[in-house]
Design an enzyme around this catalytic site. Structure first.
Site, PDB file in Angstrom:
ATOM      1  N   ASP A 173       0.843  -1.190   0.000  1.00 13.78           N
ATOM      2  CA  ASP A 173       0.000   0.000   0.000  1.00 13.78           C
ATOM      3  C   ASP A 173       0.880   1.243   0.000  1.00 13.78           C
ATOM      4  OD1 ASP A 173      -2.335   1.479   0.019  1.00 13.78           O
ATOM      5  OD2 ASP A 173      -2.549   1.420   2.192  1.00 13.78           O
ATOM      6  N   TYR A 212       1.084   5.733  -0.550  1.00 14.63           N
ATOM      7  CA  TYR A 212       0.631   6.898   0.219  1.00 14.63           C
ATOM      8  C   TYR A 212       0.743   8.099  -0.727  1.00 14.63           C
ATOM      9  CZ  TYR A 212       0.506   9.357   4.842  1.00 14.63           C
ATOM     10  OH  TYR A 212       0.182  10.089   5.960  1.00 14.63           O
ATOM     11  N   HIS A 235      -3.814  13.902   1.171  1.00 13.11           N
ATOM     12  CA  HIS A 235      -4.079  12.971   2.282  1.00 13.11           C
ATOM     13  C   HIS A 235      -2.915  12.987   3.268  1.00 13.11           C
ATOM     14  CE1 HIS A 235      -5.240   9.331   4.445  1.00 13.11           C
ATOM     15  NE2 HIS A 235      -4.061   8.811   4.168  1.00 13.11           N
ATOM     16  N   ARG A 252       0.961  14.758  13.637  1.00  9.76           N
ATOM     17  CA  ARG A 252       2.178  15.519  13.958  1.00  9.76           C
ATOM     18  C   ARG A 252       1.982  16.967  13.535  1.00  9.76           C
ATOM     19  NH1 ARG A 252       3.673  11.231  10.986  1.00  9.76           N
ATOM     20  NH2 ARG A 252       3.577  12.633   9.208  1.00  9.76           N
ATOM     21  N   GLU A 293     -10.524   3.675   3.747  1.00  9.97           N
ATOM     22  CA  GLU A 293      -9.679   4.531   2.921  1.00  9.97           C
ATOM     23  C   GLU A 293     -10.037   4.269   1.464  1.00  9.97           C
ATOM     24  OE1 GLU A 293      -5.515   4.038   4.000  1.00  9.97           O
ATOM     25  OE2 GLU A 293      -5.719   5.483   5.641  1.00  9.97           O
ATOM     26  N   GLU A 310      -9.285   4.027  -2.147  1.00  9.66           N
ATOM     27  CA  GLU A 310      -8.037   3.823  -2.886  1.00  9.66           C
ATOM     28  C   GLU A 310      -8.301   3.162  -4.227  1.00  9.66           C
ATOM     29  OE1 GLU A 310      -4.651   2.396  -0.776  1.00  9.66           O
ATOM     30  OE2 GLU A 310      -5.350   3.147   1.170  1.00  9.66           O
ATOM     31  N   ASP A 343      -8.958   0.296   2.029  1.00 11.83           N
ATOM     32  CA  ASP A 343      -7.949  -0.076   3.031  1.00 11.83           C
ATOM     33  C   ASP A 343      -8.533   0.243   4.414  1.00 11.83           C
ATOM     34  OD1 ASP A 343      -5.633  -0.537   4.483  1.00 11.83           O
ATOM     35  OD2 ASP A 343      -4.759   1.414   3.985  1.00 11.83           O
ATOM     36  N   ARG A 382      -8.015   3.512  13.521  1.00 12.93           N
ATOM     37  CA  ARG A 382      -7.149   4.673  13.783  1.00 12.93           C
ATOM     38  C   ARG A 382      -6.579   4.691  15.193  1.00 12.93           C
ATOM     39  NH1 ARG A 382      -5.974   5.694   8.713  1.00 12.93           N
ATOM     40  NH2 ARG A 382      -7.761   6.371   7.465  1.00 12.93           N
ATOM     41  N   GLN A 398      -3.793   2.232  15.217  1.00 12.97           N
ATOM     42  CA  GLN A 398      -2.729   2.799  14.379  1.00 12.97           C
ATOM     43  C   GLN A 398      -1.924   3.850  15.137  1.00 12.97           C
ATOM     44  OE1 GLN A 398      -4.275   4.494  10.750  1.00 12.97           O
ATOM     45  NE2 GLN A 398      -2.266   4.957   9.895  1.00 12.97           N
ATOM     46  N   TYR A 444       2.013   2.873  15.284  1.00 13.70           N
ATOM     47  CA  TYR A 444       2.613   3.146  13.973  1.00 13.70           C
ATOM     48  C   TYR A 444       4.065   3.597  14.029  1.00 13.70           C
ATOM     49  CZ  TYR A 444       2.602   8.301  13.858  1.00 13.70           C
ATOM     50  OH  TYR A 444       2.873   9.612  14.074  1.00 13.70           O
ATOM     51  N   LYS A 500      -4.216  -2.246  10.101  1.00 13.94           N
ATOM     52  CA  LYS A 500      -4.591  -2.357   8.691  1.00 13.94           C
ATOM     53  C   LYS A 500      -4.751  -3.817   8.241  1.00 13.94           C
ATOM     54  CE  LYS A 500      -3.433   2.052   7.352  1.00 13.94           C
ATOM     55  NZ  LYS A 500      -4.214   2.937   6.497  1.00 13.94           N
ATOM     56  N   THR A 541      -8.636  -5.883   3.780  1.00 14.90           N
ATOM     57  CA  THR A 541      -8.581  -4.924   2.668  1.00 14.90           C
ATOM     58  C   THR A 541      -9.572  -5.446   1.638  1.00 14.90           C
ATOM     59  OG1 THR A 541      -6.222  -4.559   3.066  1.00 14.90           O
ATOM     60  CG2 THR A 541      -7.083  -3.865   0.916  1.00 14.90           C
ATOM     61  N   THR A 578      -4.734   6.523   0.078  1.00 15.69           N
ATOM     62  CA  THR A 578      -6.015   7.229   0.095  1.00 15.69           C
ATOM     63  C   THR A 578      -6.049   8.340  -0.941  1.00 15.69           C
ATOM     64  OG1 THR A 578      -6.067   6.778   2.441  1.00 15.69           O
ATOM     65  CG2 THR A 578      -7.642   8.402   1.619  1.00 15.69           C
ATOM     66  N   GLU A 598      -9.994  12.248   7.820  1.00 16.83           N
ATOM     67  CA  GLU A 598      -9.877  13.588   7.240  1.00 16.83           C
ATOM     68  C   GLU A 598     -11.196  14.348   7.298  1.00 16.83           C
ATOM     69  OE1 GLU A 598      -7.645  13.925   3.388  1.00 16.83           O
ATOM     70  OE2 GLU A 598      -7.506  11.759   3.666  1.00 16.83           O
TER      71      GLU A 598
HETATM   72 MN    MN Z   1      -4.014   3.044   2.810  1.00 16.15          MN
END
Ligand code: MN
Length: 440
Positions: free
Chosen positions: A141, A143, A148, A157, A213, A215, A247, A251, A254, A258, A267, A271, A374, A388
């Site tokens: 996967d 990004y 996104h 962050r 997500e 995708e 996906d 959260r 994650q 992560y 994840k 899928t 995404t 989002e």
């Molecule tokens: Mn993804």
């Protein structure tokens, strides 16, 4: 482009000529299906509301000459049927079979001997169960949407939303192939380690922040030997076609797991892919320039850059996500549309992702799955996931019946659709990628 893209071409399968169909004769996407009540899996192409049994066409002797090898690759020999052998053959064979199938299905006024034989090989889509298109050896996967990455980065962050490598490296992680399922398989809410705000020790609980997500998936055609690379100029010969992909993401799990190595159990529980793979041949009229980079961004490094990649690395696919809650389904109401986004806006193209993936000598294999990441647009309403759209759960979405959502609840059904439209060409669609959330 050739006669198979001619928008005036019509099929004797009448449902394929409806202006709203996802599957006109100009598309002919591939999938694996099983007739209800039968055990064997077969290769098919979608045409209107029917499936043409390609395996059956081969068994009926409809492929010879330049389509002979392609036809043979669609036979189930010594195991379950999947598209891997056909995907491995490469574009000349894919194009030859596309032309032959188009000629078998085109309405040229008469009703030749072929049409009689072929009409017996049609299966109504409602009488078929769709299976995974390929035996997926590996799933990666990416990004690739800068919008996104920036919006999600801001939530995780705030001081440094976009990490400095983003505009140089097509970022990805190795996903889990065993839990890729085909639409409309239900998805069970996972449990995992979650650390509440201000608490030290995590608890193991069902995720409270289950997300989708939006995708696009990409199935690999011929692979590369381990230790060899794929030139950007040659990348498209390794791409069989595209599908829709969800996906699913937890959260809260994650957020805790992560760092430092990226997503893992947040994840890997599921899928979902759509069952029909739209070939690059079919997408030819909808190719677009790679999304122009804003002033001041670095140019891609030479191994990720070419004139062809800039001019036609992208694909214009309009993507939509809809939600249907358990209550609205019981009342028989239609799904509520949450997002519309555009695949041509991705910062990295699939040829770039594929070339980058193999740039260290990693071997890709036929039937491997790459996902785009995404697909989000620049506007706040174009976020390709709830994280989002709800700004990390801070801004609930209102539904027409007064319910609200920050993240998915049990019984919620997520429906992804995608289609390509351009004046002068037949509209083609991707069908649906759907899944319902089952309780933990
Ligand atoms: Mn993804």
């Amino acid at each position: 482009m050739d006669h198979t893209h001619d928008p005036s071409r019509r099929s004797w399968v009448r449902s394929a000529n409806a202006p709203t169909t996802d599957f006109p004769i100009q598309s002919l996407p591939y999938g694996i299906f099983r007739r209800r009540g039968e055990s064997g899996a077969r290769v098919g192409v979608a045409i209107g509301d029917q499936i043409l049994d390609v395996t059956g066409c081969q068994q009926a002797g409809l492929f010879e000459g330049e389509t002979e090898a392609a036809g043979r690759s669609c036979l189930p020999i010594g195991g379950p049927c999947a598209l891997n052998p056909f995907m491995a053959l490469g574009r000349p064979h894919w194009t030859a079979l596309r032309r032959r199938l188009s000629d078998l299905l085109v309405d040229e006024g008469g009703s030749g001997a072929d049409r009689k034989r072929v009409s017996r090989l049609l299966v109504p889509q409602v009488d078929a169960k769709m299976l995974l298109p390929s035996a997926i050896g590996d799933y990666t996967d990416f990004y690739a949407s800068v919008h996104h990455a920036t919006r999600v980065g801001r939530l995780f962050r705030p001081d440094q939303p976009l990490l400095p490598n983003y505009k140089w490296v097509p970022i990805g992680y190795h996903g889990r192939a065993s839990s890729v399922v085909v639409s409309p398989a239900p998805v069970r809410r996972p449990a995992g380690q979650v650390r509440g705000q201000g608490s030290d020790a995590p608890r193991v609980v069902p995720t409270a922040r289950l997300d989708y997500e939006l995708e696009v998936g990409c199935f690999v055609g011929p692979g590369n030997e381990r230790g060899t690379t794929i030139d950007i100029a040659d990348a498209e010969s390794h791409i069989f076609g595209l599908c829709l992909l969800n996906d699913w993401s937890a959260r809260d799990i994650q957020q805790w797991e992560y760092q430092p190595l990226g997503p893992f159990l947040a994840k890997s529980f599921a899928t979902t892919v759509s069952p029909w793979v739209v070939t690059l041949d079919a997408l030819e009229p909808f190719r677009a320039p790679a999304c122009p980079r804003p002033e001041g961004d670095p140019e891609p490094l030479p191994y990720l850059d070419s004139a062809a990649s800039r001019e036609r690395g992208g694909v214009e696919i309009t993507l939509e996500v809809a939600l249907r809650t358990a209550a609205s389904r019981e009342r028989g109401e239609p799904p509520v549309w949450l997002t519309r986004s555009q695949f041509a806006m991705m910062y990295w193209t699939f040829p770039q992702m594929l070339t980058h993936h193999a740039s260290n000598g990693c071997n890709l294999r036929p039937g491997d799955l790459l996902a785009s990441g995404t697909v989000s647009g620049p506007a706040e309403t174009e976020g390709g996931c709830l994280l989002e759209l709800t700004r990390g759960g801070a801004k609930p979405i209102g539904l027409p019946d007064g319910q609200t959502r920050t993240f998915l609840e049990d019984g919620d059904e997520v429906i992804i659709r995608g289609f390509c439209e351009r004046p002068g060409f037949a509209r083609i669609g991707f069908g649906e990628c759907r899944g319902e959330v089952a309780a933990a």
